[in-house]
Design a protein around this motif. Structure first.
Motif, short mmCIF file in Angstrom:
data_model
loop_
_atom_site.label_atom_id
_atom_site.label_comp_id
_atom_site.label_asym_id
_atom_site.label_seq_id
_atom_site.Cartn_x
_atom_site.Cartn_y
_atom_site.Cartn_z
N LEU A 44 0.83 -1.21 0.00
CA LEU A 44 0.00 0.00 0.00
C LEU A 44 0.86 1.26 0.00
O LEU A 44 0.48 2.27 -0.61
CB LEU A 44 -0.95 -0.01 1.19
CG LEU A 44 -2.08 -1.05 1.10
CD1 LEU A 44 -2.86 -1.09 2.40
CD2 LEU A 44 -3.00 -0.77 -0.08
N ALA A 45 2.01 1.22 0.65
CA ALA A 45 2.92 2.37 0.60
C ALA A 45 3.42 2.58 -0.83
O ALA A 45 3.54 3.73 -1.29
CB ALA A 45 4.09 2.15 1.56
N GLN A 50 2.93 5.54 -6.08
CA GLN A 50 2.50 5.57 -7.48
C GLN A 50 1.37 6.59 -7.69
O GLN A 50 1.33 7.25 -8.73
CB GLN A 50 2.05 4.17 -7.94
CG GLN A 50 3.15 3.15 -8.00
CD GLN A 50 4.22 3.51 -9.00
OE1 GLN A 50 3.99 4.19 -9.98
NE2 GLN A 50 5.43 3.04 -8.75
N LEU A 51 0.51 6.72 -6.71
CA LEU A 51 -0.56 7.71 -6.80
C LEU A 51 0.03 9.12 -6.82
O LEU A 51 -0.42 9.98 -7.58
CB LEU A 51 -1.54 7.54 -5.64
CG LEU A 51 -2.75 8.45 -5.63
CD1 LEU A 51 -3.58 8.30 -6.90
CD2 LEU A 51 -3.61 8.17 -4.40
N SER A 76 -1.20 -1.36 -11.78
CA SER A 76 -0.39 -2.56 -11.59
C SER A 76 -0.02 -2.75 -10.12
O SER A 76 -0.11 -3.86 -9.58
CB SER A 76 0.87 -2.47 -12.45
OG SER A 76 1.69 -3.58 -12.24
N ALA A 77 0.38 -1.68 -9.46
CA ALA A 77 0.73 -1.76 -8.03
C ALA A 77 -0.49 -2.15 -7.20
O ALA A 77 -0.37 -2.92 -6.24
CB ALA A 77 1.29 -0.43 -7.55
N ASN A 99 -9.47 -4.73 -2.56
CA ASN A 99 -10.09 -4.95 -3.87
C ASN A 99 -10.69 -3.65 -4.41
O ASN A 99 -10.63 -3.40 -5.62
CB ASN A 99 -11.15 -6.04 -3.80
CG ASN A 99 -10.54 -7.42 -3.69
OD1 ASN A 99 -9.41 -7.65 -4.12
ND2 ASN A 99 -11.26 -8.35 -3.10
N LEU A 100 -11.24 -2.83 -3.53
CA LEU A 100 -11.76 -1.53 -3.95
C LEU A 100 -10.62 -0.63 -4.42
O LEU A 100 -10.77 0.10 -5.41
CB LEU A 100 -12.54 -0.86 -2.81
CG LEU A 100 -13.17 0.50 -3.13
CD1 LEU A 100 -14.10 0.43 -4.33
CD2 LEU A 100 -13.91 1.02 -1.90
N VAL A 101 -9.49 -0.68 -3.75
CA VAL A 101 -8.31 0.08 -4.19
C VAL A 101 -7.95 -0.31 -5.62
O VAL A 101 -7.75 0.54 -6.48
CB VAL A 101 -7.11 -0.18 -3.23
CG1 VAL A 101 -5.79 0.24 -3.85
CG2 VAL A 101 -7.32 0.54 -1.91
N ALA A 102 -7.89 -1.63 -5.89
CA ALA A 102 -7.56 -2.10 -7.23
C ALA A 102 -8.61 -1.67 -8.25
O ALA A 102 -8.27 -1.28 -9.38
CB ALA A 102 -7.40 -3.62 -7.22
N ASP A 103 -9.88 -1.72 -7.86
CA ASP A 103 -10.96 -1.32 -8.76
C ASP A 103 -10.88 0.18 -9.10
O ASP A 103 -11.02 0.57 -10.26
CB ASP A 103 -12.31 -1.66 -8.14
CG ASP A 103 -13.47 -1.30 -9.05
OD1 ASP A 103 -13.52 -1.84 -10.19
OD2 ASP A 103 -14.31 -0.47 -8.64
N LEU A 104 -10.65 1.00 -8.09
CA LEU A 104 -10.55 2.45 -8.34
C LEU A 104 -9.37 2.77 -9.26
O LEU A 104 -9.49 3.59 -10.17
CB LEU A 104 -10.41 3.20 -7.02
CG LEU A 104 -11.67 3.35 -6.18
CD1 LEU A 104 -11.33 3.89 -4.79
CD2 LEU A 104 -12.67 4.26 -6.87
N ALA A 105 -8.24 2.12 -9.02
CA ALA A 105 -7.07 2.36 -9.87
C ALA A 105 -7.34 1.93 -11.31
O ALA A 105 -6.92 2.61 -12.25
CB ALA A 105 -5.86 1.62 -9.30
N GLU A 106 -8.04 0.82 -11.48
CA GLU A 106 -8.38 0.37 -12.83
C GLU A 106 -9.34 1.35 -13.51
O GLU A 106 -9.22 1.61 -14.71
CB GLU A 106 -8.96 -1.04 -12.79
CG GLU A 106 -9.28 -1.62 -14.15
CD GLU A 106 -8.10 -1.67 -15.11
OE1 GLU A 106 -8.35 -1.63 -16.34
OE2 GLU A 106 -6.94 -1.74 -14.67
#
Length: 121
Positions: A44-45, A50-51, A76-77, A99-106
Motif C-alpha cells: 500500500l505504501a 505511485q498515486l 499494476s501496483a 479490492n476496492l483500491v484495485a478497482d478504483l485504480a483500474e
C-alpha cells in the motif's frame, strides 16, 4: 474542452481522491503485528507512491502518454496488492478495501486510456 471531457476529468479526479483517502485509512488502521500486515502495508505504501507520481505527472502537464504510463503503473501496483493479500488470513473487510483500491485504480487507468486514445489527454 467539451462538456463530456470536463465530466470525465471530474470523475477521474474524484476516483483519485477516493483512492487517496482509502489508502490513507488502510495504512492508518492496519496493524503491523503479523507478517501479512507488514507485507500489505509495504504494498500500500508503494501504491501511495505511485498515486503521488500520477498526481505529479498530471500537475506538471506532461504528455498524455506519460500520464497513461503513470496510471498503468498505479493500477499494476494496486493489482499486486490485491494478489499479495490472497494467500493471507486477512479479514473480509481488509480484502474488500484492497479490492476496492484495485478497482478504483483500474477505473482511473481506463478513463485516462480512453481520453488518451481519443487524443484528449
Amino acid at each position: 474542452m467539451t462538456h463530456d471531457d470536463a465530466g470525465q476529468l471530474v470523475a477521474i479526479a474524484k476516483h483519485i481522491q477516493d483512492l487517496d483517502e482509502l489508502i490513507a485509512q488502510l495504512l492508518k488502521g492496519l496493524p503491523r503485528v503479523k507478517p501479512w500486515h507488514r507485507q500489505i502495508a509495504r504494498h500500500l505504501a508503494d501504491v501511495d507512491r505511485q498515486l503521488q507520481v500520477l498526481r505529479m505527472t498530471v500537475s506538471m502537464e506532461k504528455q498524455g502518454a506519460e500520464i497513461l504510463q503513470a496510471a498503468q503503473e498505479l493500477a499494476s501496483a494496486c493489482r499486486l496488492s490485491a494478489v499479495a493479500l490472497m494467500g493471507t488470513r486477512a479479514d473480509a473487510t481488509t480484502r474488500a478495501a484492497v479490492n476496492l483500491v484495485a478497482d478504483l485504480a483500474e477505473r482511473i487507468r481506463r478513463a485516462i486510456a480512453e481520453m488518451e486514445g481519443q487524443g484528449r489527454c
